[in-house]
Enzyme design. Structure first.
Site, PDB file in Angstrom:
ATOM      1  N   ARG A  87      10.757   6.743   3.876  1.00  0.00           N
ATOM      2  CA  ARG A  87      10.827   8.543   3.926  1.00  0.00           C
ATOM      3  C   ARG A  87      11.270   8.905   5.348  1.00  0.00           C
ATOM      4  O   ARG A  87      11.978  10.168   5.287  1.00  0.00           O
ATOM      5  CB  ARG A  87       9.270   8.963   3.784  1.00  0.00           C
ATOM      6  CG  ARG A  87       8.655   8.847   2.600  1.00  0.00           C
ATOM      7  CD  ARG A  87       6.902   9.077   2.758  1.00  0.00           C
ATOM      8  NE  ARG A  87       6.458  10.252   3.371  1.00  0.00           N
ATOM      9  CZ  ARG A  87       5.277  10.667   3.786  1.00  0.00           C
ATOM     10  NH1 ARG A  87       4.561   9.806   3.655  1.00  0.00           N
ATOM     11  NH2 ARG A  87       5.020  11.550   4.204  1.00  0.00           N
ATOM     12  N   ASP A 111       1.248   5.538   0.281  1.00  0.00           N
ATOM     13  CA  ASP A 111       0.663   6.630   1.120  1.00  0.00           C
ATOM     14  C   ASP A 111       0.219   7.547   0.022  1.00  0.00           C
ATOM     15  O   ASP A 111       0.437   7.587  -1.275  1.00  0.00           O
ATOM     16  CB  ASP A 111       1.738   7.241   1.893  1.00  0.00           C
ATOM     17  CG  ASP A 111       1.716   6.294   3.113  1.00  0.00           C
ATOM     18  OD1 ASP A 111       1.055   5.369   3.514  1.00  0.00           O
ATOM     19  OD2 ASP A 111       2.967   6.382   3.766  1.00  0.00           O
ATOM     20  N   ARG A 152       0.798  -0.993   0.232  1.00  0.00           N
ATOM     21  CA  ARG A 152      -0.073   0.076  -0.045  1.00  0.00           C
ATOM     22  C   ARG A 152       0.934   1.325  -0.074  1.00  0.00           C
ATOM     23  O   ARG A 152       1.728   1.363   0.816  1.00  0.00           O
ATOM     24  CB  ARG A 152      -0.985   0.073   1.197  1.00  0.00           C
ATOM     25  CG  ARG A 152      -2.015  -1.027   1.176  1.00  0.00           C
ATOM     26  CD  ARG A 152      -2.748  -1.187   2.493  1.00  0.00           C
ATOM     27  NE  ARG A 152      -1.672  -1.688   3.448  1.00  0.00           N
ATOM     28  CZ  ARG A 152      -2.187  -1.666   4.942  1.00  0.00           C
ATOM     29  NH1 ARG A 152      -3.452  -1.422   5.150  1.00  0.00           N
ATOM     30  NH2 ARG A 152      -1.422  -2.039   6.044  1.00  0.00           N
ATOM     31  N   TYR A 178      12.025   0.380  -3.780  1.00  0.00           N
ATOM     32  CA  TYR A 178      11.607   1.805  -3.809  1.00  0.00           C
ATOM     33  C   TYR A 178      12.567   2.864  -4.253  1.00  0.00           C
ATOM     34  O   TYR A 178      13.934   2.780  -4.140  1.00  0.00           O
ATOM     35  CB  TYR A 178      11.236   2.358  -2.476  1.00  0.00           C
ATOM     36  CG  TYR A 178       9.851   1.834  -2.067  1.00  0.00           C
ATOM     37  CD1 TYR A 178       8.812   2.657  -2.256  1.00  0.00           C
ATOM     38  CD2 TYR A 178       9.475   0.700  -1.511  1.00  0.00           C
ATOM     39  CE1 TYR A 178       7.613   2.252  -2.058  1.00  0.00           C
ATOM     40  CE2 TYR A 178       8.340   0.192  -1.084  1.00  0.00           C
ATOM     41  CZ  TYR A 178       7.237   1.186  -1.359  1.00  0.00           C
ATOM     42  OH  TYR A 178       5.948   0.691  -0.924  1.00  0.00           O
TER      43      TYR A 178
END
Length: 268
Positions: A196, A51, A49, A109
């Site tokens: 992040r 954000d 999932r 990522y």
């Protein structure tokens, strides 16, 4: 029958992947388009999932349906019904044993950071931004300390629902192209806001606020409040999901940055 899809999307205008009561998620748009093609309600399962504001170049999902459709209907047909910011890139029938989330062995990522004194305009929403000079060598020393299997509690959002904070980070590479700093992270799985939060902490090291050794102290302390604030979602991309070769997924290749950004490099 079970169908697997690969998606890409610009997450700038969505509340994230997962459906919300208020609507506006990527999942809502995808399920609505699939349901029209199948002529019945479709519910999907995804590899991960993302954000609000996070993008994807290789998001994997699966769904079950009794609808007999040519594979092209699950690509071009679905794309005709999706917003232009979301696209199916690949579809294939797969075994009922396949699970987009639980069969995944690694996620990749990318985080794209504009490191320039002036904020970006043309790339707004596609990159993060930090205005002070960054020492990439210090950041690379700190990044090396994060490799391997660790308890990443210090880099985990308070609302993270994962049962365990332990993850195996297999790659954390930092490179620069002009004003663009690129972070590539690979792990067996990621915690909520983990990428992040790592980027935010590495920026603290790069600007000289803390020495590289601080990262090791954060890992040992396992206290989220001791780490840097969660960095902007704008530059984050789910760039790949890896599966065992038996599932016959196309290998993911990191897209040329020119496809993600309209302009790269230093401004004279």
């Amino acid at each position: 029958m079970r169908i697997a899809l690969i998606l890409e999307y610009d997450g700038s205008t969505y509340c994230g992947w997962q459906s919300q009561l208020s609507g506006g998620s990527v999942q809502d748009a995808v399920e609505a388009a699939l349901s029209k093609i199948a002529c019945n309600d479709i519910r999907v399962v995804t590899a991960g999932r993302t954000d609000s504001g996070v993008h994807a170049t290789y998001q994997v999902l699966h769904f079950d349906t009794q609808a007999q459709r040519p594979m092209n209907a699950w690509v071009r047909g679905v794309n005709a019904l999706l917003p232009t910011s979301i696209a199916v890139r690949w579809a294939s029938q797969t075994s009922d044993d396949f699970h987009a989330r639980y069969c995944a062995t690694e996620r990749c990522y990318l985080y794209l950071l504009s490191n320039h004194a002036v904020r970006p305009g043309l790339c707004h929403g596609k990159v993060g931004w930090f205005h002070q000079p960054l020492d990439l060598e210090r950041m690379r020393v700190a990044a090396h300390m994060l490799l391997g299997e660790h308890d990443f509690s210090a880099f985990r959002a308070a609302e993270c629902q994962a049962k365990s904070p332990v993850r195996n980070l297999t790659k954390l590479e930092i490179t620069r192209q002009g004003d663009l700093v690129i972070f590539e992270l690979r792990a067996n799985a990621f915690l909520h806001h983990m990428v992040r939060n790592i980027v935010g902490c590495l920026i603290y090291v790069g600007k000289g606020k803390y020495p590289p050794q601080w990262i090791k102290e954060l890992l040992a302390g396992r206290e989220r409040r001791q780490a840097a604030p969660t960095f902007s979602a704008a530059g984050l991309y789910l760039a790949g999901v890896t599966y065992d070769a038996k599932w016959k997924f196309p290998a993911f290749v990191e897209p040329p940055l020119a496809l993600l950004l309209p302009r790269i490099g230093e401004i004279a």
